[in-house]
Design a protein around this motif. Structure first.
Motif, PDB file in Angstrom:
ATOM      1  N   THR A 127      33.630  42.202  34.459  1.00  0.00           N
ATOM      2  CA  THR A 127      34.613  41.799  35.471  1.00  0.00           C
ATOM      3  C   THR A 127      34.661  42.869  36.557  1.00  0.00           C
ATOM      4  N   ARG A 128      35.287  42.544  37.669  1.00  0.00           N
ATOM      5  CA  ARG A 128      35.507  43.530  38.731  1.00  0.00           C
ATOM      6  C   ARG A 128      36.750  44.369  38.442  1.00  0.00           C
ATOM      7  N   MET A 132      34.016  47.363  45.249  1.00  0.00           N
ATOM      8  CA  MET A 132      34.166  45.989  44.763  1.00  0.00           C
ATOM      9  C   MET A 132      35.148  45.824  43.608  1.00  0.00           C
ATOM     10  N   THR A 133      35.786  46.898  43.203  1.00  0.00           N
ATOM     11  CA  THR A 133      36.641  46.810  42.024  1.00  0.00           C
ATOM     12  C   THR A 133      38.107  46.638  42.385  1.00  0.00           C
ATOM     13  N   VAL A 134      38.847  46.163  41.402  1.00  0.00           N
ATOM     14  CA  VAL A 134      40.307  46.139  41.448  1.00  0.00           C
ATOM     15  C   VAL A 134      40.775  46.891  40.210  1.00  0.00           C
ATOM     16  N   ASN A 168      36.068  46.541  33.058  1.00  0.00           N
ATOM     17  CA  ASN A 168      36.528  45.857  31.858  1.00  0.00           C
ATOM     18  C   ASN A 168      35.617  44.667  31.606  1.00  0.00           C
ATOM     19  N   LYS A 169      35.366  44.422  30.343  1.00  0.00           N
ATOM     20  CA  LYS A 169      34.419  43.402  29.940  1.00  0.00           C
ATOM     21  C   LYS A 169      35.090  42.396  29.020  1.00  0.00           C
ATOM     22  N   LEU A 170      34.554  41.187  29.020  1.00  0.00           N
ATOM     23  CA  LEU A 170      34.982  40.160  28.087  1.00  0.00           C
ATOM     24  C   LEU A 170      33.798  39.867  27.171  1.00  0.00           C
ATOM     25  N   ASP A 214      44.239  37.247  33.427  1.00  0.00           N
ATOM     26  CA  ASP A 214      43.564  36.840  34.663  1.00  0.00           C
ATOM     27  C   ASP A 214      42.181  37.457  34.844  1.00  0.00           C
ATOM     28  N   TRP A 215      41.700  38.216  33.877  1.00  0.00           N
ATOM     29  CA  TRP A 215      40.394  38.873  34.015  1.00  0.00           C
ATOM     30  C   TRP A 215      39.278  37.875  34.276  1.00  0.00           C
ATOM     31  N   GLU A 216      39.352  36.688  33.690  1.00  0.00           N
ATOM     32  CA  GLU A 216      38.303  35.686  33.901  1.00  0.00           C
ATOM     33  C   GLU A 216      38.151  35.319  35.374  1.00  0.00           C
ATOM     34  N   ASP A 217      39.216  35.480  36.145  1.00  0.00           N
ATOM     35  CA  ASP A 217      39.162  35.193  37.586  1.00  0.00           C
ATOM     36  C   ASP A 217      38.333  36.232  38.344  1.00  0.00           C
ATOM     37  N   TYR A 218      37.982  37.318  37.679  1.00  0.00           N
ATOM     38  CA  TYR A 218      37.256  38.425  38.315  1.00  0.00           C
ATOM     39  C   TYR A 218      35.866  38.640  37.716  1.00  0.00           C
ATOM     40  N   LEU A 219      35.322  37.611  37.080  1.00  0.00           N
ATOM     41  CA  LEU A 219      34.001  37.739  36.471  1.00  0.00           C
ATOM     42  C   LEU A 219      32.934  37.992  37.527  1.00  0.00           C
ATOM     43  N   ILE A 220      31.955  38.804  37.158  1.00  0.00           N
ATOM     44  CA  ILE A 220      30.814  39.088  38.025  1.00  0.00           C
ATOM     45  C   ILE A 220      29.667  38.220  37.552  1.00  0.00           C
TER      46      ILE A 220
END
Length: 137
Positions: free
Chosen positions: A35-36, A116-118, A22-24, A127-133
């Motif tokens: 994101t992860r 590495m994904t969830v 998923n992307k922002l 909460d996606w921002e907490d999983y940014l790569i």
């Protein structure tokens, strides 16, 4: 690319799994942040869709890449994606399975999302921002 058979087109996929993240997108700059957080159908071990042929039944907005749509979609594809590379007139990386003859070469090169994904089922959209790569994909 427009003259490729369906099998040739599908063979371009290196199996990295990055397109299933998923992307922002920044609305002002159109910058894409990966994101992860992965699509619910991504198998984290293989980096392949667990229901590829019928994925639209589960994820109706899953993008179907084709020679006719790749130029529009390339901006959000990972920079290492074979579809994007060819659309931009660039060569495939030396780890690509079509070059090596080994479908695991993408994982061995460390360029897949393997391990590495969830799942998107486990993370709320907020909460996606907490999983940014960090860095380029």
């Amino acid at each position: 690319m427009s003259e490729m058979t369906s099998a040739e087109w599908e063979a371009l996929c290196d199996g990295c799994g990055k397109c299933c993240l998923n992307k922002l997108e920044d609305e002002d700059t159109q910058e894409i942040a990966f994101t992860r957080v992965a699509c619910r159908l991504l198998d984290d071990a293989t980096c392949r869709c667990s229901h590829y042929e019928i994925r639209h039944q589960f994820v109706p907005d899953c993008v179907t890449l084709s020679p006719g749509t790749i130029n529009e979609a390339a901006y959000w594809m990972p920079k290492s994606c074979a579809y994007r590379l060819l659309a931009e007139g660039k060569p495939l990386y030396n780890w690509h399975p079509l070059i090596t003859g080994d479908p695991n070469s993408v994982h061995e090169a460390g360029v897949s999302v393997q391990g590495m994904t969830v799942s998107e089922w486990d993370v709320s959209d907020e909460d996606w921002e907490d999983y940014l790569i960090e860095g380029d994909l």
